[in-house]
Write a protein that holds these residues in place. Structure first.
Motif, PDB file in Angstrom:
ATOM      1  N   VAL A 121       2.601   1.128 -31.427  1.00  0.00           N
ATOM      2  CA  VAL A 121       4.143   2.013 -31.468  1.00  0.00           C
ATOM      3  C   VAL A 121       4.747   2.511 -29.436  1.00  0.00           C
ATOM      4  O   VAL A 121       5.568   2.249 -29.734  1.00  0.00           O
ATOM      5  CB  VAL A 121       3.629   4.007 -31.218  1.00  0.00           C
ATOM      6  CG1 VAL A 121       4.190   4.851 -30.710  1.00  0.00           C
ATOM      7  CG2 VAL A 121       3.577   4.011 -32.775  1.00  0.00           C
ATOM      8  N   ARG A 122       3.505   2.299 -28.573  1.00  0.00           N
ATOM      9  CA  ARG A 122       4.365   2.468 -27.291  1.00  0.00           C
ATOM     10  C   ARG A 122       4.623   1.017 -27.142  1.00  0.00           C
ATOM     11  O   ARG A 122       5.793   0.931 -25.868  1.00  0.00           O
ATOM     12  CB  ARG A 122       2.820   2.244 -26.447  1.00  0.00           C
ATOM     13  CG  ARG A 122       3.143   3.046 -24.657  1.00  0.00           C
ATOM     14  CD  ARG A 122       2.105   3.456 -24.020  1.00  0.00           C
ATOM     15  NE  ARG A 122       1.816   4.094 -24.498  1.00  0.00           N
ATOM     16  CZ  ARG A 122       1.963   5.423 -24.424  1.00  0.00           C
ATOM     17  NH1 ARG A 122       2.767   5.744 -23.571  1.00  0.00           N
ATOM     18  NH2 ARG A 122       0.720   6.391 -24.385  1.00  0.00           N
ATOM     19  N   GLY A 123       3.948   0.117 -27.566  1.00  0.00           N
ATOM     20  CA  GLY A 123       4.355  -1.807 -27.202  1.00  0.00           C
ATOM     21  C   GLY A 123       5.271  -1.964 -27.973  1.00  0.00           C
ATOM     22  O   GLY A 123       6.704  -2.829 -27.719  1.00  0.00           O
ATOM     23  N   THR A 124       5.693  -1.583 -29.070  1.00  0.00           N
ATOM     24  CA  THR A 124       6.852  -2.232 -30.034  1.00  0.00           C
ATOM     25  C   THR A 124       7.557  -1.276 -30.897  1.00  0.00           C
ATOM     26  O   THR A 124       9.032  -1.629 -30.215  1.00  0.00           O
ATOM     27  CB  THR A 124       6.116  -2.987 -31.554  1.00  0.00           C
ATOM     28  OG1 THR A 124       4.587  -4.051 -30.604  1.00  0.00           O
ATOM     29  CG2 THR A 124       7.077  -3.897 -32.279  1.00  0.00           C
ATOM     30  N   THR A 129      13.692   1.957 -29.768  1.00  0.00           N
ATOM     31  CA  THR A 129      14.347   3.264 -29.631  1.00  0.00           C
ATOM     32  C   THR A 129      15.761   3.207 -28.319  1.00  0.00           C
ATOM     33  O   THR A 129      14.993   2.432 -27.004  1.00  0.00           O
ATOM     34  CB  THR A 129      13.425   4.394 -29.669  1.00  0.00           C
ATOM     35  OG1 THR A 129      12.773   4.075 -27.954  1.00  0.00           O
ATOM     36  CG2 THR A 129      13.013   4.357 -30.528  1.00  0.00           C
ATOM     37  N   HIS A 130      16.733   3.826 -28.387  1.00  0.00           N
ATOM     38  CA  HIS A 130      17.629   3.899 -27.025  1.00  0.00           C
ATOM     39  C   HIS A 130      17.538   4.587 -26.375  1.00  0.00           C
ATOM     40  O   HIS A 130      16.731   6.072 -27.344  1.00  0.00           O
ATOM     41  CB  HIS A 130      19.410   3.357 -27.844  1.00  0.00           C
ATOM     42  CG  HIS A 130      19.099   2.225 -28.251  1.00  0.00           C
ATOM     43  ND1 HIS A 130      19.793   1.423 -27.979  1.00  0.00           N
ATOM     44  CD2 HIS A 130      19.281   2.302 -29.902  1.00  0.00           C
ATOM     45  CE1 HIS A 130      19.502  -0.053 -28.304  1.00  0.00           C
ATOM     46  NE2 HIS A 130      20.076   1.071 -30.117  1.00  0.00           N
ATOM     47  N   VAL A 139       9.835   9.668 -31.010  1.00  0.00           N
ATOM     48  CA  VAL A 139       8.220   8.242 -30.742  1.00  0.00           C
ATOM     49  C   VAL A 139       7.878   9.059 -29.612  1.00  0.00           C
ATOM     50  O   VAL A 139       6.768   9.116 -29.968  1.00  0.00           O
ATOM     51  CB  VAL A 139       9.018   7.447 -30.549  1.00  0.00           C
ATOM     52  CG1 VAL A 139       7.914   6.404 -30.018  1.00  0.00           C
ATOM     53  CG2 VAL A 139       9.526   6.650 -31.930  1.00  0.00           C
ATOM     54  N   LEU A 140       8.670   9.989 -28.436  1.00  0.00           N
ATOM     55  CA  LEU A 140       7.317  10.394 -27.441  1.00  0.00           C
ATOM     56  C   LEU A 140       6.537  11.453 -27.716  1.00  0.00           C
ATOM     57  O   LEU A 140       5.764  11.445 -27.393  1.00  0.00           O
ATOM     58  CB  LEU A 140       8.672  10.660 -26.284  1.00  0.00           C
ATOM     59  CG  LEU A 140       9.320   9.287 -25.687  1.00  0.00           C
ATOM     60  CD1 LEU A 140      10.186  10.028 -24.326  1.00  0.00           C
ATOM     61  CD2 LEU A 140       8.605   9.116 -25.013  1.00  0.00           C
ATOM     62  N   ALA A 195      21.958  14.265 -27.126  1.00  0.00           N
ATOM     63  CA  ALA A 195      21.298  14.047 -28.262  1.00  0.00           C
ATOM     64  C   ALA A 195      21.696  12.606 -29.006  1.00  0.00           C
ATOM     65  O   ALA A 195      22.720  12.998 -29.956  1.00  0.00           O
ATOM     66  CB  ALA A 195      21.362  14.718 -29.062  1.00  0.00           C
ATOM     67  N   GLY A 196      22.299  11.172 -28.650  1.00  0.00           N
ATOM     68  CA  GLY A 196      22.566  10.777 -29.450  1.00  0.00           C
ATOM     69  C   GLY A 196      24.591  11.091 -29.377  1.00  0.00           C
ATOM     70  O   GLY A 196      24.622  10.997 -28.312  1.00  0.00           O
ATOM     71  N   GLY A 197      25.359  10.799 -30.193  1.00  0.00           N
ATOM     72  CA  GLY A 197      26.658  11.416 -30.235  1.00  0.00           C
ATOM     73  C   GLY A 197      26.537  12.685 -30.366  1.00  0.00           C
ATOM     74  O   GLY A 197      28.038  12.728 -29.952  1.00  0.00           O
ATOM     75  N   SER A 198      25.916  13.738 -30.326  1.00  0.00           N
ATOM     76  CA  SER A 198      26.114  15.606 -29.835  1.00  0.00           C
ATOM     77  C   SER A 198      25.997  15.636 -28.822  1.00  0.00           C
ATOM     78  O   SER A 198      24.801  15.154 -27.871  1.00  0.00           O
ATOM     79  CB  SER A 198      24.690  15.785 -30.983  1.00  0.00           C
ATOM     80  OG  SER A 198      24.873  15.535 -32.000  1.00  0.00           O
ATOM     81  N   ILE A 199      27.230  16.652 -28.006  1.00  0.00           N
ATOM     82  CA  ILE A 199      26.638  16.442 -26.695  1.00  0.00           C
ATOM     83  C   ILE A 199      27.457  18.054 -26.654  1.00  0.00           C
ATOM     84  O   ILE A 199      28.080  19.094 -27.136  1.00  0.00           O
ATOM     85  CB  ILE A 199      28.017  16.063 -25.947  1.00  0.00           C
ATOM     86  CG1 ILE A 199      27.514  14.705 -25.559  1.00  0.00           C
ATOM     87  CG2 ILE A 199      28.217  17.271 -24.359  1.00  0.00           C
ATOM     88  CD1 ILE A 199      28.968  13.711 -24.628  1.00  0.00           C
ATOM     89  N   TRP A 200      26.504  19.608 -26.176  1.00  0.00           N
ATOM     90  CA  TRP A 200      26.538  20.784 -25.718  1.00  0.00           C
ATOM     91  C   TRP A 200      26.629  21.922 -24.881  1.00  0.00           C
ATOM     92  O   TRP A 200      25.626  20.431 -24.147  1.00  0.00           O
ATOM     93  CB  TRP A 200      25.839  20.944 -27.471  1.00  0.00           C
ATOM     94  CG  TRP A 200      24.534  20.973 -27.621  1.00  0.00           C
ATOM     95  CD1 TRP A 200      24.721  22.254 -27.080  1.00  0.00           C
ATOM     96  CD2 TRP A 200      23.789  20.046 -27.818  1.00  0.00           C
ATOM     97  NE1 TRP A 200      22.448  21.879 -27.006  1.00  0.00           N
ATOM     98  CE2 TRP A 200      22.048  20.331 -27.812  1.00  0.00           C
ATOM     99  CE3 TRP A 200      23.862  18.273 -28.069  1.00  0.00           C
ATOM    100  CZ2 TRP A 200      21.206  19.910 -27.163  1.00  0.00           C
ATOM    101  CZ3 TRP A 200      22.711  18.205 -28.308  1.00  0.00           C
ATOM    102  CH2 TRP A 200      21.695  18.623 -27.871  1.00  0.00           C
TER     103      TRP A 200
END
Length: 213
Positions: A121-124, A129-130, A139-140, A195-200
């Motif tokens: 998970v950590r290496g691949t 992920t962006h 993932v984190l 969060a991704g394309g969401s801004i609030w």
């Protein structure tokens, strides 16, 4: 079924230990455990026997015959297991040490498997992920490293999904506007939650404010 096998092995070890601590002789402990296990199998056999003659009526006579034969086969197999468990009642407490070694080996292999999974998970997975995406936050979180992220959340009105901010904890500054609020767009959310394309902001509807760290 694996979880039941592991739970049963642990319970057997604990029972032998408790009986030994109370001064119960090993042979008597064997008989008690064997009686419990044989009785459990006998109970299962009784439930299987009750299935005889309850084949779905719409299945036809051929299916019903096969159903009855299957029930009898399973019933006879369970009787054999109960007889075997009872006949092997001697020496079980002496084998508890071997069982403990086996369980320790299983746990060690499970821990090794978790280490390999974390490395994968950590290496691949994580590098693919962006930043500031829900996928990266998940993932984190799996790695136990999401504690340093903001706790603010909002609700996507169209879907009802809860969205968690993916920026660092304590980032929020209501006076630091996102790029589009300043008349230009650089992809920078400013102090607002992202969060991704969401801004609030904390003042938005259905928002749970950030917790400063």
């Amino acid at each position: 079924m694996t979880q039941y096998q592991t739970a049963g092995a642990n319970a057997r070890l604990k029972l032998f230990a408790l009986l030994g601590a109370q001064g119960v002789p090993a042979a008597e402990a064997d008989d008690l455990v064997a009686a419990l296990e044989a009785g459990a199998v006998a109970g299962a056999q009784y439930e299987v026997v009750e299935l005889d003659g309850v084949a779905p009526a719409s299945s036809g006579p051929g299916f019903a015959d096969g159903w009855g034969e299957g029930v009898m086969a399973v019933s006879e197999a369970l009787v054999g297991i109960a007889d075997r468990d009872w006949s092997r009642r001697g020496g079980r407490s002496a084998g508890a040490a071997e069982l403990a070694v086996h369980l320790a080996d299983v746990r060690q292999r499970e821990r090794a498997g978790l280490v390999l999974l974390e490395e994968f998970v950590r290496g691949t997975v994580l590098p693919r992920t962006h930043p500031n995406t829900t996928e990266r936050r998940r993932v984190l979180g799996t790695l136990g490293e999401a504690g340093g992220l903001c706790t603010a959340r909002t609700v996507e009105m169209s879907s009802g999904d809860v969205i968690l901010c993916t920026r660092e904890a304590g980032h929020y500054d209501p006076d630091d506007l996102p790029g589009w609020k300043r008349g230009w767009s650089s992809g920078t959310p400013g102090g607002w939650h992202l969060a991704g394309g969401s801004i609030w902001s904390d003042a938005g509807a259905a928002c749970y404010p950030h917790a400063a760290v």
